[in-house]
Design a protein around this motif. Structure first.
Motif, short mmCIF file in Angstrom:
data_model
loop_
_atom_site.label_atom_id
_atom_site.label_comp_id
_atom_site.label_asym_id
_atom_site.label_seq_id
_atom_site.Cartn_x
_atom_site.Cartn_y
_atom_site.Cartn_z
N ALA A 11 0.87 -1.18 0.09
CA ALA A 11 0.07 -0.02 0.08
C ALA A 11 0.60 1.22 0.11
O ALA A 11 0.48 2.35 -0.64
N ALA A 12 2.01 1.23 0.64
CA ALA A 12 2.88 2.28 0.81
C ALA A 12 3.72 2.71 -0.34
O ALA A 12 4.48 3.71 -0.48
N THR A 13 3.87 1.50 -1.39
CA THR A 13 4.68 1.88 -2.29
C THR A 13 4.06 1.53 -3.71
O THR A 13 2.70 1.95 -3.78
N ASP A 14 4.64 1.65 -4.97
CA ASP A 14 4.11 1.58 -6.23
C ASP A 14 3.96 0.37 -6.65
O ASP A 14 3.86 -0.13 -7.90
N ALA A 15 4.02 -0.55 -5.77
CA ALA A 15 3.98 -2.14 -6.31
C ALA A 15 2.52 -2.58 -7.05
O ALA A 15 1.59 -1.73 -6.49
N ASP A 16 2.74 -3.46 -7.99
CA ASP A 16 1.38 -3.86 -8.55
C ASP A 16 0.63 -4.95 -7.95
O ASP A 16 -0.52 -5.08 -7.97
N LEU A 17 1.47 -5.55 -6.82
CA LEU A 17 0.67 -6.77 -6.25
C LEU A 17 1.69 -7.43 -5.23
O LEU A 17 3.04 -6.94 -5.30
N GLY A 18 1.17 -8.11 -4.27
CA GLY A 18 2.04 -8.76 -3.31
C GLY A 18 1.52 -10.14 -3.10
O GLY A 18 0.32 -10.41 -3.33
N VAL A 19 2.62 -11.20 -3.15
CA VAL A 19 2.21 -12.49 -2.86
C VAL A 19 3.01 -13.17 -1.88
O VAL A 19 4.00 -12.66 -1.33
N ALA A 63 -2.49 -13.67 -1.76
CA ALA A 63 -2.08 -12.49 -2.70
C ALA A 63 -2.65 -11.33 -1.97
O ALA A 63 -3.53 -11.24 -1.06
N VAL A 64 -2.23 -10.10 -2.19
CA VAL A 64 -2.47 -8.63 -1.82
C VAL A 64 -2.56 -7.84 -3.00
O VAL A 64 -1.62 -7.93 -3.94
N ASP A 65 -3.80 -7.23 -3.17
CA ASP A 65 -3.86 -6.35 -4.33
C ASP A 65 -2.90 -4.99 -4.33
O ASP A 65 -2.44 -4.80 -3.26
N GLU A 66 -2.77 -4.21 -5.29
CA GLU A 66 -2.02 -3.00 -5.38
C GLU A 66 -2.32 -2.00 -4.60
O GLU A 66 -1.68 -1.06 -4.12
N THR A 67 -3.51 -1.96 -3.83
CA THR A 67 -3.95 -0.82 -2.83
C THR A 67 -3.51 -1.74 -1.26
O THR A 67 -3.84 -0.89 -0.46
N GLY A 68 -3.18 -2.85 -1.34
CA GLY A 68 -2.84 -3.44 0.02
C GLY A 68 -3.91 -4.21 0.63
O GLY A 68 -3.66 -4.54 1.84
N ASN A 69 -4.94 -4.39 -0.04
CA ASN A 69 -6.06 -5.26 0.33
C ASN A 69 -5.87 -6.71 0.10
O ASN A 69 -5.21 -7.04 -1.12
N PHE A 70 -6.00 -7.56 1.05
CA PHE A 70 -6.01 -9.08 1.06
C PHE A 70 -7.15 -9.54 -0.15
O PHE A 70 -8.34 -9.32 0.05
N VAL A 71 -6.59 -10.54 -0.97
CA VAL A 71 -7.33 -10.96 -1.85
C VAL A 71 -7.78 -12.30 -1.26
O VAL A 71 -7.13 -13.25 -1.05
N GLY A 72 -9.38 -12.59 -1.23
CA GLY A 72 -9.81 -13.69 -0.79
C GLY A 72 -9.41 -15.06 -1.52
O GLY A 72 -9.26 -14.80 -2.85
N GLY A 73 -9.42 -16.46 -1.00
CA GLY A 73 -8.89 -17.52 -1.51
C GLY A 73 -10.21 -17.57 -2.82
O GLY A 73 -9.53 -18.26 -3.73
#
Length: 461
Positions: free
Chosen positions: A231-239, A250-260
């Motif tokens: 959320a604090a960077t320009d990352a496109d996603l987190g895994v 995974a986490v989306d580019e806004t920092g929200n956790f993506v449900g299974g």
């Protein structure tokens, strides 16, 4: 002895070096001449791997030792090393005081119930025969497994010809990804994403079986640091992975956790669209394997793509069994286990991370992809019961008499036109769990109430 996830439990009580030695002997006694062994970084993993290797060698099998390796790397290496069996010493997403052993076939699929029971019977009987002094098995190391896995991921994501001809920048050069390895065995995801051209920031990359940075299981709660960094960077996603990297969340580019369930729908639709077009023209409807507790949103997304869900029991072992069928193009569990049967029948967290990155690079932000999916209200509850098995038998009989669409492969699932209800006994507690989902909140409430009525009637009998 063996559950669907192999042997797993606290070290020193449920899981001991003596047990690992016996399992190694039993595996070799089941006509396994060549065995791959690897482990996650838990502090007890090396001694359990040594014990399993000693047992196998004592009975004449050669052992190829991968050291610390992701479970999907171990499973894939069985075929790569022309071995008969893979032994993964891991407790997956369990806490650090636990450990375990899971067995793998050449196909990458975990041992099924029949093969697990044969090993258990040999352990109980203690009937393995030692080889002669000059016929014991050898032990060698293979340090190229992770590199081979990375190459396989690149080929799977890009296609073999494209991967071979890719330039040094890679096809995902504009993508920024944050990877939370969680101090587990999934560091090869960082390497694979970089090979694909991504800019990668790694969190908690150093293997440490105490899991000091966060609990091993990747959930919305445990991934607070990953969510904050993305959320604090320009990352496109987190895994993120669990301890042995068979899971990926995974986490989306806004920092929200993506449900299974959302990830399952995205992966499943992508797999269907990539399925062999000739097979579809011949009238074969592609299917996706998913457990009975999977969201209705997955069914709806696949229906739009011209595919269907085939239900399985809860557990990636059962998903893999159905994924081995020829018309099943993908299998997944909302817990984070993702299976592409054309690559391997083992849940492969690093492959899932790279496929998700490729999906985002091609189709846009992960948050937008998730927003395009339907989301339905879901209700959960549980009741304590004294006799789970007998109660579930009565629930099954009542549901069969009352409803038209009842699935009893794992608990009792009732499907209606606008939702579903699942009653399922807990595997570890004296509980029956109830889950209901529908397209409208009031209907979800009604289905949950129906579940309680079925349960109350069964308890009253």
């Amino acid at each position: 002895m063996f559950g669907t996830s192999g042997v797993r439990g606290p070290f020193g009580t449920d899981v001991t070096a003596e047990l690992a030695l016996s399992i190694g002997r039993a595996v070799a006694a089941e006509d396994a001449d060549r065995i791959v062994i690897g482990r996650d970084p838990r502090t007890t993993g090396d001694l359990l791997a040594d014990a399993a290797a000693a047992g196998a060698r004592e009975c004449g099998a050669d052992v190829i030792d991968l050291g610390i390796a992701a479970t999907p790397t171990i499973a894939r290496s069985v075929a790569w090393q022309d071995a008969d069996v893979g032994i993964a010493v891991t407790a997956s997403h369990n806490p650090p005081e636990d450990n375990g052993i899971k067995l793998w076939q050449r196909s990458g699929q975990a041992f099924d119930e029949e093969r697990r029971e044969r090993i258990a019977e040999r352990v109980r009987a203690d009937d393995a025969t030692a080889a002669a002094w000059d016929a014991v098995g050898g032990r060698s190391a293979w340090d190229g497994a992770a590199e081979r896995h990375v190459a396989a991921i690149e080929n799977a994501v890009l296609g073999q010809e494209t991967a071979a001809g890719a330039d040094s920048t890679g096809p995902l050069a504009n993508l920024d990804v944050v990877v939370d390895v969680g101090n587990g065995a999934g560091g090869l995801t960082v390497q694979a994403l970089r090979e694909l051209g991504c800019s990668v920031e790694a969190l908690n990359e150093g293997p440490d079986g105490r899991f000091p940075s966060r609990p091993s299981e990747p959930t919305a709660e445990t991934l607070s640091t990953l969510r904050s960094v993305v959320a604090a960077t320009d990352a496109d996603l987190g895994v993120a992975h669990d301890g042995d990297a068979d899971r990926m969340m995974a986490v989306d580019e806004t920092g929200n956790f993506v449900g299974g369930d959302a990830l399952l729908a995205l992966f499943a639709v992508d797999a269907v669209r990539s399925a062999d077009e000739a097979g579809r023209q011949a009238g074969t409807e592609p299917r996706v394997a998913a457990p009975v507790n999977t969201s209705l949103a997955v069914d709806d997304a696949l229906a739009e793509a011209g595919a269907a869900v085939v239900r399985t029991r809860v557990g990636d072992v059962f998903v893999a069994e159905r994924a081995s069928e020829p018309d099943v193009v993908f299998g997944g569990e909302p817990s984070g286990a993702w299976i592409w049967p054309d690559a391997t029948l083992c849940p492969d967290g690093p492959l899932a991370a790279c496929r998700l990155a490729a999906m985002v690079a091609e189709n846009g932000p992960l948050s937008a992809l998730v927003d395009d999916l339907d989301s339905y209200p879901i209700r959960r509850d549980s009741e304590e019961v004294a006799e789970k098995a007998a109660t579930m038998e009565r629930i099954e009989a009542a549901a069969a008499d009352t409803f038209d669409d009842v699935n009893d492969i794992d608990g009792v699932r009732v499907t209606t036109d606008d939702g579903w209800l699942l009653l399922r006994a807990s595997g570890t507690q004296p509980l029956i769990r109830l889950t209901a989902e529908a397209r409208e909140p009031a209907r979800a409430d009604d289905l949950l109430e129906t579940g309680h009525e079925l349960l109350d009637d069964a308890l009253a009998d």
